[in-house]
Design an enzyme around this catalytic site. Structure first.
Site, PDB file in Angstrom:
ATOM      1  N   GLY A   1       0.798  -1.227   0.000  1.00  0.00           N
ATOM      2  CA  GLY A   1       0.000   0.000   0.000  1.00  0.00           C
ATOM      3  C   GLY A   1       0.830   1.276   0.000  1.00  0.00           C
ATOM      4  O   GLY A   1       0.290   2.372   0.078  1.00  0.00           O
TER       5      GLY A   1
ATOM      6  N   ASP B   1      -6.572  -1.100 -17.121  1.00  0.00           N
ATOM      7  CA  ASP B   1      -6.751  -0.410 -15.833  1.00  0.00           C
ATOM      8  C   ASP B   1      -5.947   0.882 -15.773  1.00  0.00           C
ATOM      9  O   ASP B   1      -6.109   1.667 -14.836  1.00  0.00           O
ATOM     10  CB  ASP B   1      -6.379  -1.326 -14.660  1.00  0.00           C
ATOM     11  CG  ASP B   1      -5.007  -1.957 -14.832  1.00  0.00           C
ATOM     12  OD1 ASP B   1      -4.820  -2.702 -15.799  1.00  0.00           O
ATOM     13  OD2 ASP B   1      -4.117  -1.666 -14.005  1.00  0.00           O
TER      14      ASP B   1
HETATM   15  P1  AMP Z   1      -0.037  -0.387 -11.541  1.00  0.00           P
HETATM   16  O1  AMP Z   1       0.799  -1.411 -12.221  1.00  0.00           O
HETATM   17  O2  AMP Z   1       0.753   0.593 -10.734  1.00  0.00           O
HETATM   18  O3  AMP Z   1      -1.007   0.265 -12.458  1.00  0.00           O
HETATM   19  O4  AMP Z   1      -0.882  -1.174 -10.441  1.00  0.00           O
HETATM   20  C1  AMP Z   1      -1.596  -2.341 -10.710  1.00  0.00           C
HETATM   21  C2  AMP Z   1      -2.365  -2.761  -9.475  1.00  0.00           C
HETATM   22  O5  AMP Z   1      -1.480  -3.046  -8.405  1.00  0.00           O
HETATM   23  C3  AMP Z   1      -3.330  -1.731  -8.936  1.00  0.00           C
HETATM   24  O6  AMP Z   1      -4.456  -2.405  -8.446  1.00  0.00           O
HETATM   25  C4  AMP Z   1      -2.542  -1.064  -7.838  1.00  0.00           C
HETATM   26  O7  AMP Z   1      -3.373  -0.475  -6.866  1.00  0.00           O
HETATM   27  C5  AMP Z   1      -1.801  -2.250  -7.262  1.00  0.00           C
HETATM   28  N1  AMP Z   1      -0.568  -1.859  -6.583  1.00  0.00           N
HETATM   29  C6  AMP Z   1       0.556  -1.357  -7.149  1.00  0.00           C
HETATM   30  N2  AMP Z   1       1.493  -1.135  -6.204  1.00  0.00           N
HETATM   31  C7  AMP Z   1       0.963  -1.498  -5.009  1.00  0.00           C
HETATM   32  C8  AMP Z   1       1.425  -1.505  -3.654  1.00  0.00           C
HETATM   33  N3  AMP Z   1       2.654  -1.094  -3.330  1.00  0.00           N
HETATM   34  N4  AMP Z   1       0.581  -1.947  -2.713  1.00  0.00           N
HETATM   35  C9  AMP Z   1      -0.650  -2.366  -3.015  1.00  0.00           C
HETATM   36  N5  AMP Z   1      -1.146  -2.388  -4.257  1.00  0.00           N
HETATM   37  C10 AMP Z   1      -0.363  -1.958  -5.248  1.00  0.00           C
HETATM   38 MG    MG Z   2      -2.515   1.384 -12.487  1.00  0.00          MG
END
Ligand code: AMP
Ligand code: MG
Length: 494
Positions: free
Chosen positions: A125, A251
């Site tokens: 998070g 997404d």
């Molecule tokens: P992203 O690749 O950054 O677009 O994220 C893809 C998914 O992973 C989304 O649902 C984000 O909220 C989740 N996510 C990315 N980094 C974290 C993290 N450090 N903790 C929790 N969820 C994460």
């Molecule tokens: Mg994302």
């Protein structure tokens, strides 16, 4: 400004409870301010001095929640690198609410990196300072370059370490978007065959972003059409400045047509259409030159979610949606070619222009030329003769390749009905001198993460606020990386 009231609207919080999870950010031990985006704060009718005060910093770190916020993490799904993931959602971001700017346009205000949520899966998070600074720098540079984008309102450090490959300083970014609704938000409900939710979401998006669609006989088809327009214009604008998003999953595809989620994004130095920086993009799915076909694919996924809403006859819906989706390549070309004409200094449009651009790009790729500098220096040459061409020629490892192209370009300029007056000024406004070059972004991250030194961040940010205005003192920021400075790969840092 009242210390605890921001003037939030909370229209997303009025949607059904299964659209999100309600929760507050997880407090951090020692929040410290890195930067407030004063211009953006003022646009949002917030007081920058308050935001930067001890109480403001507590709010920006998630330690206190404004009285009129209704914090929540949004649910969404998505196709990641072509593979379906039924449950994603804000795993480390919390929406505080929506603020109307000075023009009455509403924006989401979200804290990113503010602790675990029900959508965190295995994540912690949290966000790391380096990637947060990258998002701030690149997002604000995109805004200054005229590209629709989410923006950064503030950065605070948390005083806590975050464990990645190493232990790294944690940070929270306050992100502002017209909304954080994604293609993946629609896909979340479509996969659950929750037609009622889809309709509520589509109506919410129409009210918020595309009110004209309501006037159409088929509002949901008009919504699709408008989103196709917005994405075509967006991805064309990326291509025109050499930007590679890096993770164009559904997404990360915004419904309002903003650039969102600056992870392993990068600007190209040397032009190469297959360029990939992202360390996780092994197959090159999101390479520079693939971005338009990928946006098309993502939009086809969006169209599918709308099928139950468009018409009660599914076959009929599908046919109408397909027709709209088929317009994407042409819409993209129109937007891209309009930008090409500006980049090359043409006011009129000729059938041969796309080929002239394509040929320039080919010789740039063949002869290792820097994308940004070729166009910028092309502004500076003479229109009538090649006596000043040296500045551009020097960018190609075989300058003669450029000479032939330049001769064709001059002939084309000679066809301009309004003559060539103002050509240089127009070109200088279309071809940036400064982009966030990877080696500069890397330098900013290293100084901040390793030494707590934010001076390079402030300097780079300042230079990028006026990307089309050359300053003698900032000339160094135009320079491509030296061989030893080249950044080979970028990382999400999540
Ligand atoms: P992203 O690749 O950054 O677009 O994220 C893809 C998914 O992973 C989304 O649902 C984000 O909220 C989740 N996510 C990315 N980094 C974290 C993290 N450090 N903790 C929790 N969820 C994460
Ligand atoms: Mg994302």
């Amino acid at each position: 400004m009242n210390a605890t009231l921001f003037g939030f609207h909370n229209s997303y919080a009025r949607l059904p409870e299964h659209f999100f999870a309600r929760l507050s950010p997880t407090p951090v031990s020692d929040p410290r301010l890195v930067r407030i985006n004063e211009d953006l704060a003022v646009r949002l009718k917030l007081d920058p001095a308050f935001l930067g005060s001890p109480e403001g910093v507590q709010i920006l770190a998630g330690n206190r929640v404004p009285g009129d916020a209704e914090p929540l993490a949004m649910a969404y799904a998505g196709f990641q690198f072509g593979g379906w993931v039924p449950q994603l959602g804000d795993g480390r971001a919390i929406l505080l609410g929506e603020l109307a700017d000075r023009d009455g346009v509403r924006h989401d205000v979200q804290l990113k990196g503010c602790g675990r949520t029900p959508f965190s899966r295995n994540g912690d998070g949290r966000a790391v300072l380096g990637p947060v600074l990258r998002e701030y720098i690149v997002g604000e540079a995109m805004h200054a370059l005229g590209v629709p984008t989410t923006r950064a309102l503030a950065v605070v450090t948390t005083g806590e370490q975050v464990l990645r490959e190493h232990s790294l300083p944690g940070a929270v970014l306050t992100r502002v978007a017209q909304s954080h609704i994604r293609v993946g938000t629609f896909q979340f409900f479509a996969a659950r065959q929750d037609i009622n939710a889809l309709r509520l979401l589509a109506d919410h998006v129409i009210d918020r972003h595309y009110p004209d669609a309501r006037k159409s006989a088929r509002p949901y088809l008009a919504l699709l059409d408008a989103v196709v327009d917005a994405q075509a214009a967006l991805v064309a604008s990326w291509k025109l400045i050499g930007f590679i998003h890096g993770v164009m999953n559904t997404d990360n595809t915004s419904i309002c047509g903003e650039t969102i989620d600056y992870g392993p994004c990068a600007f190209m130095d040397t032009y190469y259409p297959g360029m990939v920086y992202s360390s996780i993009d092994q197959g090159g799915r999101y390479a520079y030159g693939n971005q338009a076909p990928i946006a098309h694919w993502n939009l086809a996924g969006f169209a599918q979610t709308l099928i139950p809403l468009i018409d009660s006859d599914a076959a009929q819906s599908l046919e109408m949606a397909q027709e709209i989706i088929n317009t994407f390549p042409a819409k993209f070309e129109v937007a891209y070619n309009a930008g090409v004409r500006e980049k090359l200094g043409f006011q009129s449009s000729k059938a041969e222009d796309p080929l002239l651009m394509a040929d320039l790009l080919t010789i740039m790729a063949d002869h290792q030329a820097d994308f940004t500098l070729v166009f910028r220096r092309l502004c500076l040459v003479k229109t009538d003769n090649s006596s000043a061409d040296g500045v551009v020629r020097a960018l190609f490892d075989d300058p003669a390749a450029f000479d032939q192209w330049a001769a064709r370009w001059r002939v084309r300029l000679g066809d301009e009905v309004n003559g060539k007056s103002g050509r240089q000024q127009r070109m200088l406004a279309a071809n940036p001198a400064y982009i966030p070059r990877n080696h500069r972004v890397e330098e900013v991250i290293r100084a901040a993460e390793d030494h707590g030194d934010f001076a390079p961040f402030e300097k780079l940010h300042r230079v990028l606020q006026k990307p089309y205005d050359e300053q003698e003192s900032d000339i160094e920021y135009q320079r491509p990386p030296r061989p030893e400075e080249i950044v080979q790969a970028t990382f999400c840092g999540t």
